[in-house]
Structure formats: structure tokens, C-alpha cells
Write an enzyme that holds these catalytic residues in place. Structure first.
Site, short mmCIF file in Angstrom:
data_model
loop_
_atom_site.label_atom_id
_atom_site.label_comp_id
_atom_site.label_asym_id
_atom_site.label_seq_id
_atom_site.Cartn_x
_atom_site.Cartn_y
_atom_site.Cartn_z
N LYS A 245 0.84 -1.19 0.00
CA LYS A 245 0.00 0.00 0.00
C LYS A 245 0.88 1.24 0.00
CE LYS A 245 -3.92 1.80 2.78
NZ LYS A 245 -4.76 1.47 3.96
N SER B 201 -9.48 1.30 3.13
CA SER B 201 -8.70 2.16 2.26
C SER B 201 -7.66 1.40 1.43
CB SER B 201 -7.99 3.24 3.10
OG SER B 201 -7.10 2.65 4.04
N SER C 153 -9.69 -1.29 7.24
CA SER C 153 -9.16 -1.20 5.87
C SER C 153 -8.40 -2.43 5.42
CB SER C 153 -8.24 0.02 5.75
OG SER C 153 -8.95 1.20 6.02
#
Length: 600
Positions: free
Chosen positions: A77, A151, A175
Site C-alpha cells: 500500500k 482504504s 481497511s
């Protein structure tokens, strides 16, 4: 030929058969070039960078599979630092070039993993839907009209699309779990502090957790263990204090009444109910519990002073670059200005009061089984109501890090049309990370929903998570040693534990032996007999107690191997054939309990 989903077992098998890391990265390059979702990555490792990583690995560890993650491709990420690739947190104006890897990235690389790129996210990891990024919105691998979850949006889609074997997310409110549910993946959310956050752009620093998206529970746990370990450079890093969970008769808390909220999504509700039934079929005891203190804690994360912690992470940057923020993210973070120090302390007091109420619920539970997300939405619907609909996704996730719990999100199947997936999450006490894994894996394997976008994939046996060997020995009991029977204390007094109730295979007969006190049965195998099996119990004993127990067994009984209805073989009481001469056959009753009941 590599499969659609690059689970660890498949990649390792390919390496064992002669595939090289160089060949694998060429396949990854081709897949990334061909994928139909342009919003998965913010930055990709160049072809030359990938080839160099493969060559370096082969130079330092030439033997295939000689390192824990030898040649395993992964994505990170883009709020996690990877040397050689920019970090943006999905905000171009925030971009910087990290000088070194985040601690956990360094550990993964040392284990042989190959990083393929940095994935898209809701800006500054603020959101659960995946649409809050100037780099575009990754989509569900099953329907491009639907959100991917966030997210950690790009991370989940990269694994579910077969581009990476695993990917890293971060999880403050869910997330690392919600995107797993929306893409038919496993999401491993460690206990806060177990995996170091050094080199990770914070959202809420005190409760942030780095997570793993993987095809199987076994893969995710193996990867998490590589990342584990105290790091003095992370002020919230902690030494693990592993917690245990029962290996039998697991008490699983489930939602009831008004706390079952699915926002009209009856398909997800049905899948949740089906997951409860799977847990029950695996031997769990289902226990309704009061979710209210957990829900009220969840509400604090976005409707309490913890929002101010998001502002603390970017306070200097937002002063000069407010226009660089996604409108929804900006609204949330700037809303933190409404809270002061008094609010922070009052929020802490409320959280601790809720923790005490939650402890009361834990007194009757071992784990929680919750919907990962109660519903999903199209991208269009999410953009039309971004705050409210995003909050729906966090109803059953927001509390976990505030309370310091471990969690594993697993697939729960597809809706009635076989269209969109949903997920459930097992939540356990702090540092129950490893203890949660065997049951989570059993739940996943009982589903048969494939892995990622490949719904027909079979979960590899090599990734199976086994209950840790506790040094105890199993024995099948048939009669007077059954639970509640006169000789059962011979098991319990020696530290014996009930593993399960089940049946034998169909080729066993049962007899009531004459002149025995208390009454005892005789079990024999008759290969020519085809019955329905007999009711038995599997117990386990410490080795010393097992030895003493066997030594006390009187003739004509002895210990041999019995085949159970699942095909497994376990030590059991068996009877010498000569003792059956005057015995009464009671096979038709189905077991010793029925015989004793008939005698009464």
C-alpha cells in the site's frame, strides 16, 4: 503454467518444478500490463527493477524455496515506504522519496519476497470504500460498477486479480478487512503493536495496524510471522504475549436482535447466517452476545476525538495544501478542529468504560463472528453519499483496534445470483493471532468459494493451518467412559479433554458384555458389515495419563485403531472376539447411551 491466483503453495511448487524468479517476474509484468483495472497501482516497480530483484535473490540464495518467501511477489500500500519507489499516501502533493524500506518491508525482502509496486488507497488511509483517491478508484474484481473496499483498495485487487501472491494494507477502522470481503480474500489484521509501523505514514498512530491480504489463512499467517517482532523505533511496538483459545467447543459470539444491521442487504445477512451454521458444524458453540458496547466504541473512531489523531498526522501539510485533499477526506480531518484536550480525555474515559462492558461479554465467549461489512455499494452510490455509506462498512470493524484485538477476515460466499462476495471476520483477544488461525482456516475450507477472482480454485492442502500439537494423545471411547458415564472421571482426573463427538465408520458392531460392573460394551470391526456407524467420543490425554489409562484397561478389552466416519484413524477400545460368545449385540441402537437408556 502458473494458476490464476498466485497463492504461496502454487508458486513454491512451480519453483520446485524448475521455474525461476526471473521467469516469474516476466509473468507478473505481463499480467500487470494486461489487467483491466488501471487504478490498482500508484507506482509500479519497473521491469528492470523487478528483474534486478530476481537476479539478486538468485545470487544470494540460489536454492529454490530456501528462504521463507523465496521469490514470492507482493505489493505494498502506498503509505508504506519502499526504497526506490515514491510514497504518496494517494496525495501527489505529499509525495516523497523514502531513503530506506519500512521495517516490515526490509523483513519481507530479507525473506526473499519481491516487491512489484505501490498500490492505490483512500487518501491518507481515510475511508473504507476505495473511491477517495486522485489516482482513480479500483473496482471489485467481480463487477466494475462496485467499490473494491478501502482504504487498502489496490492491495486487495492486486491479489484477487492474480498480480501478487500477497499485498500489504493498513487497518485503522477496517481497511485490511473490508476489501478482503469485497474481493473473496483473506485479511489478516494483527493485534496492534505486533507488526512494527516504522516507515508507515500514520492515520491514527496509536491504533494503526499493517495487514496482509492473501488467498488463504495459512498464507497470511506465514507472511505475518515474517513481519512480526518488536521494533524499538516504533513507540507503539510491543512484545508479543501469545494468547490461547480452546481447540474444542469454541464459544463463538454472534449478533442477535437489533444489532443485526445489514442496511437492507438480505444476501449478506443470509451469508452471515450460513457462516454461523458452518461454525456450528465445525463443533463451535454459538453464543448470542450484546454488541452494544462494541458498536459504541466503533462510533468513537470517526465521531469522537480520535479524528484529531488523523489531523495530528498531517497538521502541517494540511495548513499549506488543503486543496490537495480529497473533499471527503478533508471534511473528516478538518472536523478534528472541533475537539479539544478535554474531549480527548473524555473520549478515553468513555472507551475504557466500554472496554469494561465488553469484558463482561467476553466472559462467556472465546471469539466473535461478525459480518466483515454488512453491505456493499456501487461506486456511483458511494460518491453520491460518501460519508454515510462509508460508515456502513465500518459498523462491525471500527472497534477492533481501539480495543486491541486480533482479527482474521475470511470469505463467506456469494450472493443469491452468484454475483458479489461477502465476508465474515473472527475477532479474538489481544495476541490470539495464531490461535485464531486454525478455526478461521477450517471455516474458509468449509466454504468452497475459491480464491480471489478464481471461484473454482481449490484451497491447497499445503496451506492448511493445523491446531498446534499440545503433546496430548487422542483416544476414542465407546461406553462407560463417555461424558456423564460412570468411568468418565478416569479421563477428566488425568487432564483429559473432549475433542469431539462423532461416529465410527460403518463396519463396526457393538455388544453389551455380560457380567461387567459397571456395564461395558465390546466394539469389534466386521469388514462384511455395512451399518450407519456408532456414536463415540474422541478425547485427548497427556502422554503420562494415557499410559496409565491404557495400563488399567481390563481384559477382554484392549487398545487398537478405529476408523471414524471422516476417514481418520484413532486409538480406541476394542474387544477380543472370544468375549462376545454370550454378549448381546446392540449395534442397531446406534451407541452405548441408547442401550443404557433402554436399560433404565
Amino acid at each position: 503454467m502458473l494458476p490464476t491466483i498466485l497463492d504461496l503453495s502454487s508458486v513454491r511448487a512451480a519453483y520446485a518444478d524448475g521455474l525461476t524468479p526471473l521467469q516469474l517476474v516476466e509473468e507478473v509484468i505481463a499480467r500487470c500490463d494486461a489487467v483491466d483495472d488501471p487504478a490498482i497501482f500508484i507506482s509500479r516497480a519497473s521491469a528492470e527493477q523487478l528483474r534486478m530483484q530476481a537476479k539478486d535473490l538468485m545470487d544470494r540464495a540460489p536454492e529454490p524455496n530456501s528462504l521463507a518467501l523465496w521469490g514470492i511477489p507482493f505489493a505494498a500500500k502506498d503509505n508504506i515506504d519502499v526504497a526506490g519507489l515514491p510514497t504518496t499516501a494517494a496525495c501527489p502533493a505529499y509525495e516523497y522519496q523514502p531513503q530506506k524500506d519500512a521495517t516490515l518491508i526490509a523483513r519481507l525482502k530479507a525473506a526473499g519476497a519481491i516487491v512489484i509496486g505501490k498500490t492505490n488507497l483512500d487518501q491518507f488511509a481515510t475511508g473504507l470504500n476505495g473511491t477517495r483517491s486522485p489516482f482513480g478508484a479500483p473496482r471489485s474484481v467481480f463487477d466494475k460498477d462496485y467499490v473494491s473496499g478501502g482504504s487498502s483498495s489496490g492491495s486487495a485487487v492486486s491479489v484477487a486479480s492474480g498480480l501478487a501472491s500477497f499485498a500489504l494494507g493498513t487497518d485503522t477502522a477496517g481497511s485490511g478487512r473490508v476489501p478482503a470481503a469485497f474481493n473473496n480474500l483473506v485479511g489478516i489484521k494483527p493485534t496492534p503493536g505486533l507488526v512494527p509501523n516504522t516507515g508507515v505514514v500514520p492515520a491514527c498512530r496509536s491504533v494503526d495496524v499493517v495487514t496482509v491480504f492473501a488467498a488463504t489463512v495459512g498464507d497470511g499467517i506465514a507472511i505475518r510471522r515474517v513481519m512480526d517482532g518488536f521494533d524499538a523505533d516504533d513507540p507503539f511496538s510491543t512484545e508479543a504475549q501469545p494468547a490461547t483459545l480452546p481447540t474444542t467447543d469454541l464459544k463463538v459470539g454472534v449478533l442477535v436482535g437489533a444489532e443485526r444491521e445489514f442496511y437492507g442487504n438480505t444476501s449478506v445477512e443470509a451469508l452471515y447466517d450460513a457462516a454461523i451454521e458452518r461454525a456450528k458444524s465445525l463443533g463451535a458453540t454459538i453464543v448470542p452476545f450484546d454488541y452494544v458496547p462494541f458498536r459504541e466504541a466503533a462510533e468513537l473512531l470517526y465521531n469522537g476525538p480520535w479524528v484529531a489523531e488523523r489531523l495530528a498526522a498531517v497538521k502541517d501539510f494540511i495548513k499549506t495544501h488543503a486543496d490537495a485533499f480529497d473533499p471527503a477526506v478533508r471534511k473528516i480531518i478538518e472536523g478534528a478542529s472541533a475537539y479539544d484536550a478535554v474531549d480527548a480525555f473524555e473520549g478515553k474515559y468513555k472507551l475504557e468504560a466500554l472496554r469494561q462492558r465488553a469484558k463482561a461479554e467476553w466472559s462467556k465467549l472465546d471469539v466473535l463472528l461478525l459480518p466483515t461489512s454488512p453491505t456493499t455499494y456501487t461506486v456511483e452510490d458511494m460518491l453520491a453519499d460518501p460519508i454515510v455509506k462509508n460508515s456502513h462498512f465500518g459498523r462491525y470493524t471500527n472497534f477492533a483496534n481501539l480495543f486491541g484485538y486480533a482479527a482474521i477476515a475470511i470469505p463467506a460466499g456469494f450472493d443469491d445470483e452468484g454475483h458479489l462476495p461477502a465476508g465474515v471476520t473472527l475477532v479474538g483477544p489481544a495476541f490470539s493471532d495464531d490461535a485464531l488461525a486454525p478455526f478461521a482456516d477450517q471455516m474458509h475450507r468449509a466454504l468452497s468459494a475459491g480464491m480471489g477472482k478464481d471461484r473454482t480454485a481449490t484451497l491447497p492442502e499445503a496451506a492448511k493451518v493445523y491446531v498446534p500439537d499440545d503433546g496430548m494423545i487422542e483416544i476414542v471411547v465407546v461406553g462407560a467412559h463417555l461424558t456423564g458415564m460412570p468411568l468418565n472421571p478416569e479421563l477428566t482426573s488425568g487432564g483429559g479433554k473432549l475433542v469431539k463427538s462423532c461416529r465410527t465408520a460403518g463396519d463396526y458392531r457393538l455388544y453389551a458384555l455380560p457380567d461387567t460392573t459397571p456395564p461395558k460394551p465390546g466394539l469389534i470391526r466386521d469388514p462384511s458389515f455395512d451399518g450407519a456407524g456408532l456414536e463415540v467420543e474422541v478425547w485427548k490425554l497427556p502422554a503420562a495419563a494415557f499410559g496409565q489409562f491404557v495400563a488399567n484397561i481390563p481384559a477382554p478389552l484392549g487398545i487398537g485403531k478405529v476408523t471414524l466416519d471422516d476417514g481418520s484413524t484413532v486409538s480406541s477400545f476394542l474387544c477380543e472376539a472370544h468375549a462376545l460368545k454370550d454378549a448381546q449385540e446392540i449395534t442397531a441402537l446406534g451407541g452405548w447411551r441408547a442401550f443404557i437408556k433402554n436399560m433404565a
